[in-house]
Design a protein around this motif. Structure first.
Motif, PDB file in Angstrom:
ATOM      1  N   GLY A 758       0.659  -0.899  -0.077  1.00 11.29           N
ATOM      2  CA  GLY A 758      -0.099  -0.037   0.039  1.00 11.29           C
ATOM      3  C   GLY A 758       0.895   1.187   0.089  1.00 11.29           C
ATOM      4  N   LEU A 759       2.011   1.223   0.572  1.00 11.13           N
ATOM      5  CA  LEU A 759       2.768   2.275   0.644  1.00 11.13           C
ATOM      6  C   LEU A 759       3.384   2.789  -0.659  1.00 11.13           C
ATOM      7  N   VAL A 766      -4.777  -0.969  -2.672  1.00 10.05           N
ATOM      8  CA  VAL A 766      -5.007  -1.611  -1.341  1.00 10.05           C
ATOM      9  C   VAL A 766      -5.596  -1.237  -0.325  1.00 10.05           C
ATOM     10  N   GLU A 767      -6.635  -1.717   0.266  1.00 10.92           N
ATOM     11  CA  GLU A 767      -7.575  -1.146   1.014  1.00 10.92           C
ATOM     12  C   GLU A 767      -7.355  -1.659   2.484  1.00 10.92           C
ATOM     13  N   ILE A 768      -7.778  -0.636   3.386  1.00 13.93           N
ATOM     14  CA  ILE A 768      -7.594  -0.893   4.929  1.00 13.93           C
ATOM     15  C   ILE A 768      -8.836  -1.463   5.461  1.00 13.93           C
ATOM     16  N   TYR A 792      -4.947  -5.443   5.924  1.00 16.67           N
ATOM     17  CA  TYR A 792      -4.698  -4.720   4.451  1.00 16.67           C
ATOM     18  C   TYR A 792      -5.162  -5.938   3.411  1.00 16.67           C
ATOM     19  N   GLU A 793      -5.835  -5.539   2.577  1.00 17.33           N
ATOM     20  CA  GLU A 793      -6.489  -6.273   1.317  1.00 17.33           C
ATOM     21  C   GLU A 793      -6.324  -5.708   0.185  1.00 17.33           C
ATOM     22  N   ALA A 805      -7.186   4.501 -10.054  1.00 15.22           N
ATOM     23  CA  ALA A 805      -6.193   3.895  -8.894  1.00 15.22           C
ATOM     24  C   ALA A 805      -4.603   4.460  -9.129  1.00 15.22           C
ATOM     25  N   VAL A 806      -4.318   4.715 -10.575  1.00  8.15           N
ATOM     26  CA  VAL A 806      -2.910   5.115 -10.879  1.00  8.15           C
ATOM     27  C   VAL A 806      -2.756   6.641 -10.423  1.00  8.15           C
TER      28      VAL A 806
END
Length: 813
Positions: A758-759, A766-768, A792-793, A805-806
């Motif tokens: 996610g970073l 990536v979602e929390i 995280y998923e 997303a990008v």
């Protein structure tokens, strides 16, 4: 004129025939007496006339078959050519050339593409049978040896036989005619065929038995005592000697082993004493009159040379060096050299070649130096003016390392088929075939053949060039017998190996069992047809390289050589498991490169760091060094463990490897490997995708942003290459690139730590997942709620969501 050089041959010949009584060679005189003056040029049926002449083994086996085939198809044309060949009003060179070329034209006119075998050797047989008072038999092998011995230049093709006859007549006039002992000796053994008047066949037999039947003259490097302390004495007395006096008279030893045992006994050791044993044995058994001795002092100085003129003598009255031979010392002096000479006391250098020139003998260079010739200093050899390359391309995944090999280098090691000779084409053809397959095609071509016929077949010759074995006959013999049908009564070998396709008749001729061939190896017919119809085509390319990928199971046996089991065919049972030594991919390529010094070759090793490099290369890790290559300054060769043959790496073969630094850094590589290769780093090249945009998103910016974050979290070795975004031209392809390439790679990098992913990629990928609403079972556990931390998923990205997303990744949304 050549007395000092030829007299030892005459003397040796007389000693030899005193033992043999010309038993093995008298057939030549018998045949000439029986068939003298044939063929009859006026015979009604010229084919039958030629067929009734027994030429025995004097011409090639195939030359007899070809001439009969030509007579069958074009009898009058061939009769005319024989008339011209026997026409003494025409110059001999003209006749030989015309017969060779015209029979070839007829041969080609019949659709044949292979050799017609009507060369000077065969022509000499026709002429000798027809007129033995003027001609005699010829072979290039002993003509060459004679020219080398006399230090005269060979004639051109189709002019060699005439030159050879000139030399024969000189030998007769200068030696044989005046040697009553020789003439009477030959007469005593074949009185019905030789009356002492025609010496042509005697001269030929001397050359054949001394040059062709036995080993030619040897050249030796010799040290006359420690620091050449005995040189002045030996030169004055015309001798050379060895100093192992405790051995006593060397003539008392019959074998090399007996000398070795005595040396060990004298030294009270179990050491092999290899060099000392070899020196004494070779001085006793191998050296012979006529051999040339080149004298040295230390490693850098020549002192002179001479010719051996006697057998070995033992003189117990001498204070030292009691075993000696007489030598006619020809030259004495001092000549300093840059390079190192052989270290041992006595070394046979006959087969040594000058570095960088396989066609020049090393002894010729040394003799030229002592005779005032200028010799080019060749301390460092560069084939095609290019030093060998050992290079590894390294970098993160996807940076185009393998692509660079294919795009930039493959073509460099590719040649057009039209630029290679037929022999080179055949070498390429046989590379991937086993010996039994090549032998099958050769027997199929010849239809009925003896072993010698097969040894002269172009496919066997091509295969032998790629073999590390010095003697092909045992391989040929073994393959034929082990693949012979069980019904054959002329082969006694018990252990047979499928496929069984050969048969041997009562005349020791081999053939193919057609029914077995069609069932077990029908492809042989196609391969033979392909070879016969071969015609060079510039549109077809030949690869002078091999491409392999190292992995954990890849071994020395795959790369260099190993013993591989020969398994029975499916459904067959075998009590004995057979084994064969097989060359690996790198050794095969080295053998090809060695036989083709005018072209460069390469081995491309993908993922070189995934294999156990030390184990795969084995002892060759030293031989691949630039200065250790064949013909280089510090050339090294080693004996391979399975085949027991000497091997060195040619200077015209380059080695390229690729390695993924995400798997292993360069620093972690074996030190020996790092020292022998140069390294070229290949990092992500953003310019390659600089023009790639999708809905105004520059892919180079996306990749650069991702890599900056990876480098901070891990290191630069784990960045992502530009190839992941090459040819990405739509949102769908972009989504696929992330889902199928980039995200799985990051999962591997971060060991499933999706938070770090996610970073790198952001919340668009990536979602929390908050876990505070999860209730544990009814069970008392201190601080159980501390486990209710967020996880995280990964989000599923598709063409509809990838752009957003990008943009999140870039911080633009």
């Amino acid at each position: 004129m050549y007395k000092n050089k030829l007299q030892p041959l005459i003397n040796n010949y007389k000693r030899e025939i005193e033992k043999t009584h010309l038993k093995d060679e008298r057939y030549k005189w018998e045949l000439l007496k029986k068939y003298k003056g044939l063929p009859n040029l006026k015979a009604d049926n010229f084919l039958d006339e030629v067929k009734q002449i027994d030429y025995s083994n004097l011409p090639y086996a195939m030359s007899k078959a070809v001439i009969k085939q030509l007579l069958l198809k074009e009898p009058e044309k061939i009769r005319f050519l024989f008339k011209n060949l026997f026409n003494e009003s025409i110059d001999l060179n003209t006749r030989v050339k015309a017969f060779n070329e015209e029979t070839l034209k007829i041969h080609r006119g019949l659709g044949e593409t292979l050799s017609h075998h009507q060369d000077e050797r065969t022509i000499s047989v026709y002429l000798t049978f027809y007129n033995p008072e003027k001609y005699t038999f010829y072979k290039y092998s002993y003509y060459k040896e004679l020219c080398d011995l006399l230090n005269i230049e060979q004639a051109k093709i189709n002019e060699r036989y005439a030159h050879y006859l000139e030399l024969i007549h000189q030998i007769i006039s200068e030696y044989i005619e005046n040697d009553t002992e020789l003439i009477e000796l030959v007469k005593s053994f074949i009185p019905d065929y030789y009356d002492g008047s025609n010496h042509l066949l005697v001269a030929q037999d001397i050359l054949y038995q001394m040059f062709n039947k036995f080993e030619p003259i040897n050249y030796w490097m010799y040290a006359p005592g420690e620091n050449a302390s005995k040189w002045d004495e030996f030169y004055e007395k015309g001798i050379m000697g060895l100093g192992w006096d405790d051995l006593g008279d060397l003539n008392a030893y019959s074998t090399k082993k007996s000398i070795k045992i005595k040396l060990q006994e004298l030294a009270n050791t179990t050491s092999a004493k290899t060099n000392n044993t070899a020196a004494n044995y070779e001085f006793l058994k191998v050296m012979k009159p006529g051999d040339i001795i080149i004298v040295k002092k230390g490693l850098h100085e020549l002192l002179g040379y001479g010719e051996v003129t006697s057998e070995l003598f033992f003189d117990d009255e001498r204070a030292s060096y009691k075993n000696y031979r007489n030598v006619d010392w020809i030259l004495k002096g001092n000549w300093k050299l840059d390079g190192n000479l052989a270290l041992k006391t006595l070394t046979n250098i006959t087969k040594y070649k000058e570095k960088g020139n396989e066609n020049e003998n090393y002894y010729d260079k040394l003799l030229a130096i002592m005779n005032g010739g200028k010799v080019e200093n060749k301390n460092v050899i560069e084939i095609n003016n290019t030093a060998p390359t050992n290079k590894i391309l390294y970098g993160p995944p996807g940076t185009g390392k393998t692509f660079y090999l294919k795009d930039q280098l493959f073509e460099k090691y590719t040649v057009a088929q039209g630029s290679i000779t037929r022999s080179q084409y055949l070498e390429n053809f046989v590379t991937d075939f086993t010996w039994w397959q090549i032998i099958t095609i050769a027997v199929l071509d010849l239809k009925l053949a003896k072993t010698n016929d097969l040894l002269n077949h172009e496919l066997i010759i091509a295969k032998s060039k790629l073999s590390s074995s010095k003697n092909i006959r045992p391989i040929l013999w073994s393959s034929l017998q082990t693949h012979t049908v069980l019904e054959c009564k002329n082969v006694k070998v018990q252990q047979r190996i499928e496929p069984l396709i050969f048969n041997k008749n009562d005349n020791s001729k081999w053939s193919i069992v057609d029914t077995q061939l069609k069932e077990l190896y029908p492809e042989a017919l196609e391969h033979l047809e392909k070879i016969k119809k071969y015609k060079a085509n510039d549109d077809i390319t030949i690869k002078n390289y091999d491409f392999v990928t190292f992995h954990q199971s890849f071994a020395y046996e795959d790369f260099i050589e190993g013993i591989k089991p020969i398994s029975p065919e499916e459904g067959e049972e075998s009590k004995d498991l057979g084994y064969a030594i097989e060359d690996g991919v790198f050794k095969k390529l080295c053998l090809r490169a060695k036989n083709d010094p005018n072209n460069r070759y390469a081995i491309f090793i993908d993922e070189i760091n995934r294999g156990n490099v030390s184990a795969i290369f084995g002892e060759l890790i030293t031989l691949i060094e630039i200065d250790k290559r064949k013909d280089a300054k510090n050339e090294i060769s080693i004996k391979l463990p399975y085949s027991k043959t000497a091997f060195s790496v040619p200077s015209n073969i380059d080695i390229y490897g690729t390695m993924n630094t995400a798997d292993r850094s360069v620093e972690a590589l074996d030190t020996a490997l790092r020292r022998r290769f140069e390294f070229k780093e290949m990092m992500p090249d953003y310019t390659v995708i600089n023009e790639e945009e999708i809905e105004e998103i520059k892919l180079s910016e996306v990749l650069k942003t991702i890599n900056e974050r990876i480098e901070l979290l891990i290191d630069r070795d784990h960045t992502i290459g530009h190839s992941y975004f090459v040819n990405v031209t739509s949102p769908e392809k972009l989504a696929n690139a992330f889902n199928n390439k980039i995200v799985p790679l990051l999962q591997e990098y971060f060991y499933g730590d999706y938070g770090k992913i996610g970073l790198v990629l952001g919340k668009g990928f990536v979602e929390i997942k908050k876990n505070d609403t999860i209730h544990f079972a009814n069970f008392k556990y201190d601080n159980a709620n501390d486990f209710k931390i967020a996880s995280y998923e990964l989000k599923h990205i598709d063409e509809d969501t990838v752009i957003d997303a990008v943009l999140e990744l870039l911080g633009k949304k």
